[in-house]
Scaffold this motif. Structure first.
Motif, PDB file in Angstrom:
ATOM      1  N   GLU A   1      -3.348  -0.015  -7.102  1.00 24.45           N
ATOM      2  CA  GLU A   1      -2.161   0.572  -7.736  1.00 24.45           C
ATOM      3  C   GLU A   1      -2.022   2.056  -7.433  1.00 24.45           C
ATOM      4  OE1 GLU A   1      -1.145  -1.424 -11.822  1.00 24.45           O
ATOM      5  OE2 GLU A   1      -3.322  -1.431 -11.561  1.00 24.45           O
TER       6      GLU A   1
ATOM      7  N   VAL B   1      -0.629   2.442  -3.944  1.00 22.08           N
ATOM      8  CA  VAL B   1       0.821   2.190  -3.922  1.00 22.08           C
ATOM      9  C   VAL B   1       1.567   3.404  -4.481  1.00 22.08           C
ATOM     10  CG1 VAL B   1       2.691   0.789  -4.908  1.00 22.08           C
ATOM     11  CG2 VAL B   1       0.603  -0.324  -4.069  1.00 22.08           C
ATOM     12  N   SER B   2       1.107   3.926  -5.599  1.00 17.86           N
ATOM     13  CA  SER B   2       1.764   5.066  -6.263  1.00 17.86           C
ATOM     14  C   SER B   2       1.754   6.320  -5.401  1.00 17.86           C
ATOM     15  CB  SER B   2       1.081   5.385  -7.597  1.00 17.86           C
ATOM     16  OG  SER B   2       1.191   4.289  -8.474  1.00 17.86           O
TER      17      SER B   2
ATOM     18  N   GLU C   1       2.200   0.832   4.405  1.00 11.90           N
ATOM     19  CA  GLU C   1       1.930  -0.580   4.124  1.00 11.90           C
ATOM     20  C   GLU C   1       0.534  -0.969   4.595  1.00 11.90           C
ATOM     21  OE1 GLU C   1       3.589  -4.505   6.137  1.00 11.90           O
ATOM     22  OE2 GLU C   1       4.997  -3.769   4.616  1.00 11.90           O
TER      23      GLU C   1
ATOM     24  N   ILE D   1      -2.010   0.280   2.123  1.00  6.84           N
ATOM     25  CA  ILE D   1      -1.924  -0.498   0.887  1.00  6.84           C
ATOM     26  C   ILE D   1      -2.621  -1.845   1.058  1.00  6.84           C
ATOM     27  CG2 ILE D   1      -0.325  -1.740  -0.637  1.00  6.84           C
ATOM     28  CD1 ILE D   1       1.613   0.671  -0.211  1.00  6.84           C
TER      29      ILE D   1
ATOM     30  N   TRP E   1       3.842  -5.966  -5.898  1.00 10.10           N
ATOM     31  CA  TRP E   1       4.117  -5.183  -4.689  1.00 10.10           C
ATOM     32  C   TRP E   1       4.701  -6.076  -3.596  1.00 10.10           C
ATOM     33  CZ3 TRP E   1       1.832  -5.219   0.299  1.00 10.10           C
ATOM     34  CH2 TRP E   1       2.265  -4.181   1.136  1.00 10.10           C
TER      35      TRP E   1
ATOM     36  N   LYS F   1       8.497  -7.008  -4.386  1.00  8.29           N
ATOM     37  CA  LYS F   1       9.477  -5.938  -4.657  1.00  8.29           C
ATOM     38  C   LYS F   1      10.536  -5.875  -3.556  1.00  8.29           C
ATOM     39  CE  LYS F   1       7.006  -2.064  -2.494  1.00  8.29           C
ATOM     40  NZ  LYS F   1       6.893  -2.716  -1.268  1.00  8.29           N
TER      41      LYS F   1
END
Length: 197
Positions: free
Chosen positions: A111, A114-115, A120, A123, A194, A197
């Motif tokens: 997380e 991602v934040s 990509e 992540i 994720w 989304k």
């Protein structure tokens, strides 16, 4: 204590090392053997505490850029083996699988990655596979194993060690297992969110 289990061997595989030193020193003082990989192993040894490499047990080094370190029958057999099941005990002896009584894991920070606005590729590399598998395996076998699935459980573990020494009862292990399935559920939910989304 009901269904008391002694901690003789611990597998420690964490992303963040802060908050771990007192636990490691407490376990070491109580004669617990450590298994680990990579940076965690180096951290344990930097404290002057002996630590066996997981690869010394599995016969395999960390491969695929660190994607595969602990995913091996000798590791998961040591966690999932039922201590009072004669067939399990015979197979563990036959395949030279060591009991693992405590698993301490701190998952890759998915997380937070991602934040941070990471790419990509970065992540995806923070989707923990080995760690989440260790958590689920140890939580499933809570009758024999303690699972510490995140830094949030470091203090409860330390309190347990100071109260009981390197042992636990079934209700204590079940408490940690309940926390573990909460951690794994939250982690997979975040990954799923994720992807969709």
């Amino acid at each position: 204590m009901a269904e008391n289990r002694k901690i003789k061997r611990a597998l420690v595989s964490v992303f963040h090392k802060d908050g771990l030193e007192e636990i490691l020193r407490t376990l070491d003082a109580q004669g617990v053997e450590f298994l680990s990989t990579g940076g965690t192993q180096a951290f344990i040894e930097s404290l002057g505490i002996p630590c066996r490499k997981v690869e010394d047990i599995t016969g395999y080094p960390s491969i695929l850029g660190g994607r595969v370190k602990t995913l091996h029958p000798k590791v998961f057999g040591g966690i999932l083996g039922r201590r009072e099941n004669e067939e399990d005990k015979q197979q563990m002896t036959g395949y030279d699988i060591p009991d693992i009584d405590l698993v301490i894991v701190d998952l890759y920070p998915f997380e937070a990655t991602v934040s941070s606005g990471a790419s990509e590729e970065d992540i995806i590399e923070k989707i923990d596979i080995g760690g989440i598998s260790l958590i689920r395996a140890a939580a499933k076998n809570f009758r024999d194993v303690i699972i510490v699935p995140s830094k949030a459980e470091y203090l409860p573990l330390l309190e347990l060690l100071k109260k009981n020494g390197a042992q636990s009862d079934i209700e204590e292990r079940k408490w940690f297992a309940t926390k573990a399935f909460g951690v794994s559920s939250h982690y997979d939910t975040a990954i799923h969110a994720w992807f969709v989304k």
